[in-house]
Design a protein around this motif. Structure first.
Motif, short mmCIF file in Angstrom:
data_model
loop_
_atom_site.label_atom_id
_atom_site.label_comp_id
_atom_site.label_asym_id
_atom_site.label_seq_id
_atom_site.Cartn_x
_atom_site.Cartn_y
_atom_site.Cartn_z
N VAL A 140 0.84 -1.20 0.00
CA VAL A 140 0.00 0.00 0.00
C VAL A 140 0.87 1.25 0.00
CG1 VAL A 140 -1.70 1.34 1.31
CG2 VAL A 140 -1.95 -1.14 1.14
N LEU A 141 1.89 1.25 0.85
CA LEU A 141 2.79 2.40 0.94
C LEU A 141 3.57 2.59 -0.35
CD1 LEU A 141 4.02 4.65 2.67
CD2 LEU A 141 5.67 2.98 3.55
N TYR A 142 4.10 1.51 -0.90
CA TYR A 142 4.88 1.59 -2.14
C TYR A 142 4.02 2.14 -3.28
CZ TYR A 142 7.94 0.25 -6.02
OH TYR A 142 8.73 0.29 -7.14
N GLY A 143 2.80 1.61 -3.40
CA GLY A 143 1.90 2.08 -4.46
C GLY A 143 1.55 3.54 -4.30
N ALA A 144 1.35 3.98 -3.05
CA ALA A 144 1.00 5.38 -2.79
C ALA A 144 2.15 6.31 -3.17
CB ALA A 144 0.64 5.57 -1.32
N ALA A 159 10.28 2.54 6.54
CA ALA A 159 11.27 3.61 6.36
C ALA A 159 12.10 3.36 5.10
CB ALA A 159 12.17 3.69 7.58
N LEU A 160 12.42 2.09 4.85
CA LEU A 160 13.20 1.75 3.66
C LEU A 160 12.44 2.12 2.39
CD1 LEU A 160 15.20 -1.55 3.25
CD2 LEU A 160 14.09 -0.47 1.32
N ILE A 161 11.14 1.80 2.36
CA ILE A 161 10.33 2.15 1.19
C ILE A 161 10.30 3.66 0.98
CG2 ILE A 161 7.99 2.13 0.22
CD1 ILE A 161 7.56 -0.55 1.65
N MET A 162 10.07 4.39 2.07
CA MET A 162 10.00 5.85 1.99
C MET A 162 11.30 6.45 1.45
SD MET A 162 7.07 7.21 2.98
CE MET A 162 7.56 8.85 3.45
N LEU A 163 12.43 5.83 1.82
CA LEU A 163 13.72 6.36 1.38
C LEU A 163 14.11 5.86 0.00
CD1 LEU A 163 15.87 6.08 4.64
CD2 LEU A 163 14.64 8.07 3.77
N ALA A 164 13.98 4.55 -0.22
CA ALA A 164 14.53 3.95 -1.43
C ALA A 164 13.61 4.05 -2.64
CB ALA A 164 14.87 2.48 -1.16
N ALA A 165 12.30 3.90 -2.44
CA ALA A 165 11.39 3.87 -3.59
C ALA A 165 11.45 5.14 -4.44
CB ALA A 165 9.96 3.59 -3.11
N LEU A 213 12.50 -6.84 -0.16
CA LEU A 213 12.10 -6.29 1.13
C LEU A 213 11.79 -7.40 2.12
CD1 LEU A 213 11.90 -3.26 1.78
CD2 LEU A 213 9.42 -3.47 1.61
N GLN A 214 11.21 -8.49 1.63
CA GLN A 214 10.94 -9.63 2.51
C GLN A 214 12.25 -10.18 3.06
OE1 GLN A 214 8.88 -12.93 0.76
NE2 GLN A 214 8.87 -14.11 2.64
N MET A 215 13.27 -10.24 2.21
CA MET A 215 14.57 -10.72 2.66
C MET A 215 15.15 -9.80 3.73
SD MET A 215 17.80 -11.89 0.33
CE MET A 215 18.34 -10.25 -0.10
N ALA A 216 14.80 -8.49 3.64
CA ALA A 216 15.30 -7.53 4.63
C ALA A 216 14.82 -7.85 6.04
CB ALA A 216 14.87 -6.11 4.24
N PHE A 217 13.68 -8.54 6.15
CA PHE A 217 13.20 -8.94 7.47
C PHE A 217 14.13 -9.95 8.13
CE2 PHE A 217 9.03 -7.24 6.22
CZ PHE A 217 8.61 -6.69 7.43
N LEU A 218 14.96 -10.64 7.32
CA LEU A 218 15.82 -11.69 7.84
C LEU A 218 17.29 -11.31 7.92
CD1 LEU A 218 14.37 -14.79 5.90
CD2 LEU A 218 13.79 -14.03 8.19
N THR A 219 17.68 -10.24 7.21
CA THR A 219 19.11 -9.94 7.11
C THR A 219 19.63 -9.25 8.37
OG1 THR A 219 18.45 -7.94 5.88
CG2 THR A 219 19.27 -9.81 4.60
N PRO A 220 20.66 -9.83 9.00
CA PRO A 220 21.30 -9.19 10.15
C PRO A 220 21.95 -7.87 9.71
CG PRO A 220 21.91 -11.51 9.94
CD PRO A 220 21.24 -11.13 8.66
N PRO A 221 22.21 -6.92 10.62
CA PRO A 221 22.02 -7.07 12.07
C PRO A 221 20.64 -6.69 12.59
CG PRO A 221 23.16 -5.02 11.60
CD PRO A 221 22.96 -5.70 10.28
N PHE A 222 19.81 -5.98 11.74
CA PHE A 222 18.55 -5.45 12.26
C PHE A 222 17.32 -6.05 11.58
CE2 PHE A 222 21.35 -1.61 13.15
CZ PHE A 222 21.47 -1.90 14.50
N GLY A 223 17.43 -7.29 11.07
CA GLY A 223 16.25 -7.93 10.47
C GLY A 223 15.14 -8.07 11.50
N PHE A 224 13.99 -7.48 11.22
CA PHE A 224 12.95 -7.39 12.25
C PHE A 224 12.35 -8.75 12.62
CE2 PHE A 224 13.52 -3.02 11.90
CZ PHE A 224 12.76 -2.35 12.84
N ALA A 225 12.33 -9.71 11.67
CA ALA A 225 11.81 -11.04 11.98
C ALA A 225 12.65 -11.70 13.08
CB ALA A 225 11.78 -11.92 10.74
N ILE A 226 13.93 -11.41 13.09
CA ILE A 226 14.84 -11.96 14.11
C ILE A 226 14.37 -11.53 15.50
CG2 ILE A 226 17.21 -11.89 14.99
CD1 ILE A 226 18.09 -11.41 12.03
N PHE A 227 14.04 -10.26 15.62
CA PHE A 227 13.66 -9.73 16.93
C PHE A 227 12.21 -10.07 17.30
CE2 PHE A 227 17.16 -7.13 15.34
CZ PHE A 227 18.07 -7.33 16.37
N TYR A 228 11.34 -10.22 16.27
CA TYR A 228 9.98 -10.69 16.54
C TYR A 228 10.04 -12.10 17.15
CZ TYR A 228 8.21 -6.92 13.50
OH TYR A 228 7.90 -5.71 12.94
#
Length: 440
Positions: free
Chosen positions: A164-168, A345-351, A376-391
């Motif tokens: 939704v954010l990317y399309g907007a 934040a990544l979408i807002m900056l990179a897109a 972007l899905q892979m970004a959830f897993l990539t260290p050091p700050f992959g959010f899936a890791i902390f979830y």
């Protein structure tokens, strides 16, 4: 002053990463960096620019879908649908070697298609599936990786907040992006399941099947299908209304919330107290998302104003390899940012920076949008700050060390790289469903 201006875009990212390593929340790291450089470059005259950038984001009608989808995901969590889904699929796959891991992938995909929030998938599966996997002595590395891989399918399978954010931001049709994401999601599901089958063939002891005496009868399996009916109705309500053109993604989000409440009340899973708690929690989460969007808008407005977009565009145009060099640069740019930034934040900056460069190089905007979402899905897993890791860490607590979770991401990062390569080699994998739904 001219020298400072020339190197300011690089300095912005250096300051941002420094603040993140200090532990400053990402929303405030982004905003602080943007405000500091705005004052340094333009003084107090920059106030109007900063407020207009933030207002432009918050005044975007399409983004109304975000708080609605958040509310829907929390209502689903309150109604215990995740545990019932797992139980139903688990009964059908229990006799299969690696069946619990396959269940995690399938349930993760279903959760993604009814909530679109990665946190709900990873935390829910971590609490429900990991005890089962430990009980049957599954390889811990595979167990943790499967939960994160299955849980992050909510990033690519619609409805999805990031889409939704990317399309907007980019103007790509959100309906077509949802359809492309569904096609790419099916590809990832197949890759994950094939990987589990390969592990089961190479090392059977790491993914054992259930003992015969613990498997349920056909009657119990058929009865378990009842718990799938209501979630499937919800999926049809949300995605069906979008793909058929009956509702926009924003409107379908409200349909999803209303449908979740009605289904929850009808099935006696929800009461007024749970609904009130869900509204309160979604308000807090929406506030967090809003601050991230404001911070990112502040950063990106200043970054663009000091020539950052132009600098990235020039770097991309000067890389070796023509259009494929540009594509490789764009992918690497997103992967590196994904190691440090939250996905919105990544979408807002990179897109706004990289998408025009890729499209100008000759790539289809929809195809690139789907590929962007897979990366972007892979970004959830990539260290050091992959959010899936902390979830996942928040779900398992002290039972699992963070180092083991980091290690468990590596095979699934490789699997997602395979998916990225396949989509590049065979673009139809990202566009076949949008082409069917919109043949013109």
């Amino acid at each position: 002053m001219e020298l400072i201006f020339d190197y300011a875009p690089i300095g912005m990212f250096v300051l941002l990463l420094f603040l993140l390593f200090l532990g400053v929340p990402i929303a405030f790291s982004l905003a602080f960096t943007g405000v500091c450089y705005a004052l340094l470059m333009w003084g107090y005259d920059s106030a109007a620019l900063l407020t207009s950038g933030a207002w432009g984001v918050m005044n975007n009608y399409t983004l109304i879908a975000i708080p609605l989808f958040i509310l829907m995901s929390i209502l689903l969590e309150k109604s215990n649908i995740i545990s019932e889904l797992f139980d139903a699929v688990y009964k059908w796959s229990g006799g299969l070697r690696g069946g619990i891991a396959i269940t995690v992938i399938i349930v993760g995909a279903i959760i993604g298609s009814i909530s679109g929030v990665v946190a709900a998938g990873v935390i829910g599966l971590g609490l429900i599936a990991l005890p089962h996997m430990r009980r049957y002595k599954y390889n811990e590395n595979l167990s943790l990786g499967t939960i994160m891989g299955g849980g992050t399918l909510g990033q690519i399978i619609p409805p999805n907040l990031n889409m939704v954010l990317y399309g907007a931001i980019t103007g790509v049709s959100i309906s077509n992006l949802f359809a492309g994401g569904l096609g790419a999601g099916i590809l990832l599901i197949l890759i994950f399941i094939i990987y589990i089958f390969i592990i089961a063939y190479i090392k059977p002891s790491s993914v054992p099947a259930l003992a015969k005496e613990e498997r349920v009868s056909l009657k119990e399996k058929l009865n378990s299908i009842k718990s799938l009916i209501l979630p499937m109705i919800l999926i049809l309500l949300v995605l069906g209304s979008i793909f058929t053109g009956v509702a926009t993604p924003t409107e379908s989000a409200s349909v999803g919330v209303a449908g979740t409440i009605l289904i929850g009340i009808f099935s006696k899973r929800l009461n007024w107290q749970k609904i009130r708690d869900a509204i309160f929690e979604s308000s807090k989460m929406t506030g967090m998302v809003a601050w991230i969007l404001i911070g990112a808008a502040t950063f990106s407005t200043v970054f663009s104003g000091i020539g950052g977009n132009q600098m990235v565009s020039e770097l991309a145009s000067n890389v070796y390899g023509g259009k494929w060099g540009v594509l490789f640069f764009a992918i690497l740019f997103i992967i590196i940012l994904g190691m440090f930034l939250e996905t919105m934040a990544l979408i807002m900056l990179a897109a706004p920076i990289i998408t025009p460069v890729v499209v100008e190089a000759g790539f289809d905007p929809l195809w690139w949008a789907v590929l962007f979402m897979v990366i972007l899905q892979m970004a959830f897993l990539t260290p050091p700050f992959g959010f899936a890791i902390f979830y996942l860490k928040s779900a398992v607590g002290e039972k699992v060390k963070i180092g083991k979770i980091y290690k468990a991401t590596l095979p699934f990062i490789c699997l997602q790289l395979i998916a990225i390569i396949l989509i590049i080699l065979f673009p139809v994998l990202a566009t076949w469903l949008p082409d069917i739904l919109n043949p013109e």
